[in-house]
Each structure stands twice: as structure tokens, then as C-alpha cells.
Write a protein that holds these residues in place. Structure first.
Motif, mmCIF file in Angstrom:
data_model
loop_
_atom_site.group_PDB
_atom_site.id
_atom_site.type_symbol
_atom_site.label_atom_id
_atom_site.label_comp_id
_atom_site.label_asym_id
_atom_site.label_seq_id
_atom_site.Cartn_x
_atom_site.Cartn_y
_atom_site.Cartn_z
ATOM 1 N N THR B 15 0.829 -1.203 0.000
ATOM 2 C CA THR B 15 0.000 0.000 0.000
ATOM 3 C C THR B 15 0.865 1.255 0.000
ATOM 4 O OG1 THR B 15 -1.694 -1.206 1.210
ATOM 5 C CG2 THR B 15 -1.878 1.182 1.192
ATOM 6 N N LYS B 36 -8.499 -3.726 -3.948
ATOM 7 C CA LYS B 36 -7.749 -4.379 -2.881
ATOM 8 C C LYS B 36 -8.391 -5.703 -2.500
ATOM 9 C CE LYS B 36 -5.588 -5.295 0.985
ATOM 10 N NZ LYS B 36 -4.199 -5.590 1.228
ATOM 11 N N ASP B 44 -6.873 -0.790 4.180
ATOM 12 C CA ASP B 44 -6.216 -0.151 3.045
ATOM 13 C C ASP B 44 -7.167 0.726 2.242
ATOM 14 O OD1 ASP B 44 -3.903 -1.318 3.773
ATOM 15 O OD2 ASP B 44 -3.767 -2.706 2.077
ATOM 16 N N GLU B 91 -4.213 -4.844 -5.557
ATOM 17 C CA GLU B 91 -3.304 -5.159 -4.459
ATOM 18 C C GLU B 91 -3.808 -6.411 -3.764
ATOM 19 O OE1 GLU B 91 -2.825 -2.285 -1.183
ATOM 20 O OE2 GLU B 91 -2.051 -3.937 0.033
HETATM 21 MG MG LIG Z 1 -1.839 -3.018 1.963
#
Ligand SMILES: [Mg+2]
Ligand SMILES: Nc1nc2c(ncn2[C@@H]2O[C@H](COP(=O)(O)OP(=O)(O)OP(=O)(O)O)[C@@H](O)[C@H]2O)c(=O)[nH]1
Ligand SMILES: Nc1ncnc2c1ncn2[C@@H]1O[C@H](COP(=O)(O)OP(=O)(O)OP(=O)(O)O)[C@@H](O)[C@H]1O
Ligand SMILES: [Mg+2]
Lengths: 335, 230
Positions: B15, B36, B44, B91
Motif C-alpha cells: 500500500t 484491494k 487499506d 493489491e
Molecule cells: Mg496493503
């Protein structure tokens, strides 16, 4: 140069005979080759059963490609002439308001110490970043960096073994359970230096010359004092790091001879860049770059007149240090 | 739109690196969004929102987040295309270091940190070994020697990758990463027909399906036994 197809058809034993460094490739990738040396590479990767392929995530095609890549890199690395970086030059760019920097070209030569000063947020790290990335009018400052007065090789950006800048860290965080000797040995091995033992012993000897208190090759790195680990790092970076430029973000004063530390770096033919607001360190430099609003505002050469102050400051520094060490010994302080 | 998959062990700095890199991408007037993926919990999305970055969050719960990722990446890509983003970054944190969410033809970045120990590169599977770019973080808290040894170990297991050093706290190095991230050629319209770079392990046994009782008679499916006789 060996081709991808040739690799596939070559026996492992033959490949290792020709390229002994592949042993570390097989080891680090957890590929066991014992009693399989007689297989050709393609056969070797075809010899795993489905369970093994799944467990170890074996992708033969990719591994063969990686072996090819690794061989070529290592050949380039081993056959390389020592890089001879004599100088780096900064060509002007723009400050944060877009004004052009007021100098024509600033060249820093081997054996020079250059300090970088300026308020927080002014762009000191960006300047260091420009040098590390060998900017070619492609960073926010639009500066250009030359190496030996010429357009630099792109390897300075992308090779994992050739970096223009090594950085002396403020912090150390030895997460490894190793002796001083083993620690330096790891570094020496990753650089594949010849006469490893001599190099390691020289580093430890130099570090001990800089440190107040001595340590031995068997000392666990985790039990080094702050000063001792700092001197070990300085000696290690000076002698083992291949990078021609050493970047220093302040050197703490405690338990280490800073002048000697800088001399050690210079004696190993480094260019030293130092971001510092300590007047003693700044005056030890040959020149200092003043950064303002993202741009290089001034380049000041240290004059003899300024250096006169240096001996005065060093006297003050010694006084301060001696009081500190008396305090540590439990003495009563008096004039 | 360019799709970029960012993966790496938990807390390696993904992140931090993505946030700093997006700052540089935005200066090029590129519209960037993030998806994410995590198992049970993540904050996040709040960090991304705070930075003004459009974000979608997916929690896989009891499923492996990487498997969950593959099952949802097509929809996420469509979300990105519908919103006319220039770049969509995913992510995800690998859990067992065995899977990797990388897709053939889609840029793959692995983020690992210097603190994880010198043998880590050896232990991480395709997530590290088949990445295009390997970002190494937290160099500020180890020595130059450790940084060099770590990078050389990474290079041994993935010689083809571009290795970048980034400080997730100050962003040092993130501008440089941003220059490698966007190109017209990498444009995707859809993920149909694309393939994973590496098959994910078939982890289907009775315990995957909720079995809790211990004993041979409850074990079904993909079951394997340790060798205990030497
Ligand atoms: Mg992260
Ligand atoms: N000292 C230091 N800390 C860092 C660096 N990069 C990240 N961190 C810190 O490491 C912690 C974890 O970073 P994150 O960016 O949240 O890691 P992540 O990989 O996104 O973590 P998950 O999404 O939870 O898997 C945070 O406290 C960061 O501030 C770095 O380069 N140096
Ligand atoms: N010439 C420039 N043009 C545009 N942006 C710039 C320029 N110089 C610096 N910057 C940007 O300004 C910000 C602050 O710069 P930087 O981090 O280098 O400051 P610093 O002097 O190192 O600060 P500190 O003392 O706090 O470490 C960064 O985002 C950097 O990219
Ligand atoms: Mg700075």
C-alpha cells in the motif's frame, strides 16, 4: 553466447562445468540436481511428477528462460572491466516554480566530499534521487546527469549489481544471527570477490581503527554497540560496495572518528555526498550545494577562512565528547 | 486502461508503495484506481480513499484471497473500464507464498521487504519468481550490505525481473517506478481468454469444505501424508 535451445539440450553436469555459478541458481531455487546431473536440462524439468510440479511450483519453460538470463548476466558481470567513474556532472533543470537553475554544469570528481544543505522539503532528496536514477531530463526537476562527462549507460538504472549510489544507513537492523565474519562474508560472496578472506579481514581491521572499542571476527553482529556497527558498516561499504558514489545522511558523532571515516571512503576512491547540517561535517567537505525551492541555489566552495572555524568547532566537539565520556564513567563534572 | 497486479507478503509495503507511486502518476494526469483483495480484514481502502483514489475492496473470508482474486478480476476490470480509468492497480497479499495472481500479458509487481530475512527470496514461489518488477522496501532500516545481499538473492531467483528499491515512508524511488508503469501498448479491453502465469494449487480436501473432525475416515479428496519412517 549459448542459446536458449542449446541450454535445453545440454546436460546439467556440462552446464555446471561451463558455468559453475549455476550451482547457486539451482540451490536458491530449491531445485535438487543430485543424481540427475546426467540429464539434459529439458529432460530434467520433464522428470518431475505432477505432485512435485504442484508442490514446488515448477515451471520448466520459465526456469529455462531464467537460466538463460542468469548465464548471460553473470558472463557480463564476470567479464566486466572495473567501472571507472571519474566524475559525475549535473546539468541544470528547474526549481519548483519552473525557474532555470543558475549554473552551467556542476562536476563532482572522485575523492571529493560534497555537502547538500537546505531546509526540509527543499529538494535535497530529489537531487540525490536524480543522481541515483541518472536523470535524463525525465524527472520532476528536469535535470540531466552525466557520468565521466558522457551520457551514462542505462545499466546504472536497471542492473541489480551496478548501482551508482550506495547509501550509508542511519539505522541498522541486524535481523541475522551471524558473527561479524559471517556477515561480511555474505556480502563478499554476493559480490563474488576473489581473495575473500583478505578483504574480510581488512574490513574488520579498518572498522576497529575507527571504533573506540574493539570487536573481533567472532563477535555476533547483534551484540555490536551502535558505534561499532556504524564503523563496521562504513568500512564494509567503503571496501566492498561497488558503487562509486557514497551517500551519507549525517554521521552520528558518538563512538566514531568521523574525519577518519571520511578519509577511509576517499582512500577507496569514492565520491562522497553528504546531506548534513552539522557544521563540522559541512566544513570537512570541499563544496556545498545549497538547495532552495527545489533548485540548486548556490554552490559554495569551502575556503581556508571557513576552515579556520573548523579547528575551533573541533575543539568544542572534543570538550563536549570528553564531558560525555566522563559522565559515562560516573565522574563529577568540573571545568 | 492498463491493469497492474501488485502482490507480496502481508505488511511488505504494498500500500505504501502504491500510494507514493500514484502521486507521481497523477502528476502525468493519469486517472488511477485500486482494487484491494484480502482475507478477513483490511484498512487499506480507507487509506486509498483518503488519498482521493477510487477503490474497491474484496474480502475473501474463508477462501484463499488469490483464488478469490482470479474469480473477480474480470468484473473488477470491467468496473475500471466503465469508469474510464487509465490505470487499475490490484493489491493482494499472498497467504501461503505459493500462489500468485499474475496473468500472462498483464504487468506483475512483487513487493517484498528487506526485513523478511536473507532466505526469503528462496522461500517465495511464483509470486516472486515470475514477477516483471520486484520492489524491495524498508531499505532504510537495514545496512547497505544487507540491501546488496538481499537484492542479489532476489536476482538469483528471478534474473529477468527489474529490481527497484523504494522507501515506502518517504517515497524515495517511487517516481522511478512510476515511469515504468503506463504504456499505450499495455491497454486491455477485457481479460477474456487471458491465462494465469502459473496454476494455483488444488487445495481441495474435506477440510477445505468445512470438515472439522480429525481422523482418516473423514479425510477425502486431495489428501497427502507425511513420510515418518526414515
Ligand atoms: Mg496493503
Ligand atoms: N521503515 C519503513 N517502513 C515501511 C516502508 N514501507 C512500508 N513501511 C511500513 O510498513 C508497514 C506496512 O506497510 P503497508 O504498505 O501497509 O504494507 P502492505 O503490504 O500494504 O500490507 P497488507 O496490505 O496489510 O498486506 C506500514 O507501517 C508502513 O508504514 C519502508 O520503506 N521503510
Ligand atoms: N525542482 C523540482 N521540481 C518539482 N518538484 C520538486 C523539485 N525538487 C523537489 N521536488 C519535490 O518536492 C518534494 C520535497 O523534496 P525532497 O523530499 O527532496 O525534500 P528534502 O529537502 O529531502 O526534505 P527533507 O529535509 O524533509 O528530507 C518532493 O516531492 C520532490 O519530488
Ligand atoms: Mg530528504
Amino acid at each position: 553466447m549459448i542459446t536458449l535451445n542449446r541450454i535445453k539440450e545440454t546436460k546439467i553436469s556440462k552446464l555446471i562445468e561451463d558455468y559453475p555459478f549455476l550451482i547457486s541458481f539451482f540451490e536458491d531455487n530449491d531445485l535438487d540436481i543430485t543424481s540427475k546431473e546426467n540429464l539434459e536440462i529439458a529432460e530434467y524439468f520433464a522428470s518431475f511428477d505432477e505432485d512435485e510440479i504442484e508442490d514446488k511450483a515448477i515451471d520448466g519453460e520459465r526456469y529455462i528462460m531464467q537460466i538463460f538470463e542468469f548465464i548471460n548476466q553473470m558472463i557480463a558481470f564476470l567479464g566486466q572491466e572495473e567501472d571507472n567513474v571519474q566524475s559525475i556532472s549535473i546539468l541544470p533543470g528547474n526549481d519548483k516554480s519552473g525557474n532555470r537553475e543558475k549554473f552551467d554544469k556542476f562536476t563532482i570528481k572522485k575523492g571529493e566530499i560534497i555537502c547538500i544543505v537546505g531546509p526540509t522539503g527543499s529538494g535535497k532528496s530529489r537531487l540525490l534521487g536524480d543522481i541515483e536514477w541518472v536523470a535524463q531530463n525525465d524527472t520532476p526537476t528536469n535535470r540531466k546527469i552525466l557520468v565521466n562527462e558522457a551520457k551514462p549507460d542505462t545499466k546504472w538504472r536497471f542492473s541489480s549489481s551496478d548501482k551508482l549510489v550506495a547509501q550509508l544507513s542511519q539505522n541498522m537492523n541486524f535481523v541475522m544471527d551471524l558473527s561479524v565474519y559471517e556477515f561480511v562474508e555474505l556480502h563478499a560472496e554476493s559480490r563474488m570477490v576473489e581473495n575473500k578472506e583478505d578483504v574480510i579481514n581488512r574490513i574488520i581491521e579498518k572498522a576497529n581503527q575507527l571504533a573506540g572499542e574493539q570487536f573481533t571476527i567472532d563477535t555476533p553482529i547483534t551484540s555490536l554497540s551502535g558505534g561499532q556497527s556504524r564503523t563496521l558498516m562504513i568500512a564494509d561499504t567503503a571496501i566492498l560496495s561497488k558503487s562509486p558514489i557514497i551517500l551519507i545522511d549525517e554521521i552520528e558523532n558518538a563512538g566514531i572518528d568521523r574525519k577518519e571515516a571520511l578519509n577511509l571512503l576517499l582512500s577507496e576512491d569514492k565520491i562522497v555526498l553528504m546531506a548534513t547540517h552539522d557544521p563540522i561535517l559541512a566544513l570537512l567537505g570541499d563544496k556545498r550545494i545549497v538547495i532552495k525551492n527545489g533548485g540548486i541555489d548556490k554552490i559554495i566552495e569551502t575556503t581556508d577562512k571557513e576552515r579556520e572555524i573548523l579547528s575551533e568547532l573541533e575543539e568544542l566537539d572534543r570538550t563536549l565528547l570528553s564531558f560525555r565520556s566522563r559522565l559515562r564513567k560516573g565522574e563529577i563534572l568540573k571545568k | 486502461m492498463n491493469l497492474i497486479t501488485v502482490s507480496g507478503p502481508p505488511s511488505s509495503g504494498k500500500t505504501a508503495v502504491i500510494l507514493k507511486t500514484i502521486e507521481s502518476l497523477k502528476k502525468r494526469n493519469l486517472k488511477v484506481a485500486v482494487a484491494k483483495f484480502d482475507c478477513l480484514y483490511t484498512d487499506d481502502d480507507i487509506l486509498y480513499k483518503k488519498a482521493g483514489i477510487p477503490v474497491k475492496k474484496g474480502l475473501s473470508g474463508a477462501l484463499c484471497p488469490d483464488h478469490y482474486f482470479v474469480s473477480n478480476v474480470e468484473e473488477i476490470t470491467k468496473w475500471g473500464l466503465d469508469n474510464n480509468f487509465d490505470i487499475l492497480i490490484s493489491e493482494s497479499a499472498g497467504l501461503c507464498n505459493r500462489c500468485s495472481p499474475y496473468i500472462k500479458g498483464i504487468k506483475a509487481i512483487c513487493v517484498i521487504d528487506n526485513l523478511s530475512g536473507i532466505n526469503t527470496p528462496k522461500k517465495i514461489g511464483p509470486m516472486l519468481k515470475s514477477a516483471d518488477i520486484v520492489v524491495i522496501t524498508k531499505g532504510d532500516i537495514v545496512s547497505q550490505a544487507e540491501r546488496e545481499v538481499f537484492a542479489s538473492r532476489v536476482n538469483t531467483v528471478n534474473p529477468a525481473a527489474t529490481i527497484m528499491h523504494i522507501n515506502g515512508l518517504t517515497g524515495q524511488g517511487s517516481f522511478e517506478l512510476s515511469t515504468l508503469l503506463y504504456s499505450e501498448e499495455d491497454h486491455v479491453d477485457s481479460l477474456k481468454g487471458k491465462e494465469l502465469r502459473f496454476p494455483m494449487p488444488a487445495a481441495l480436501c474435506s477440510y477445505c469444505l468445512g470438515e472439522t473432525r480429525i481422523g482418516e475416515s473423514y479425510q477425502m479428496g486431495n489428501v497427502r501424508k507425511m513420510k515418518l519412517d526414515d
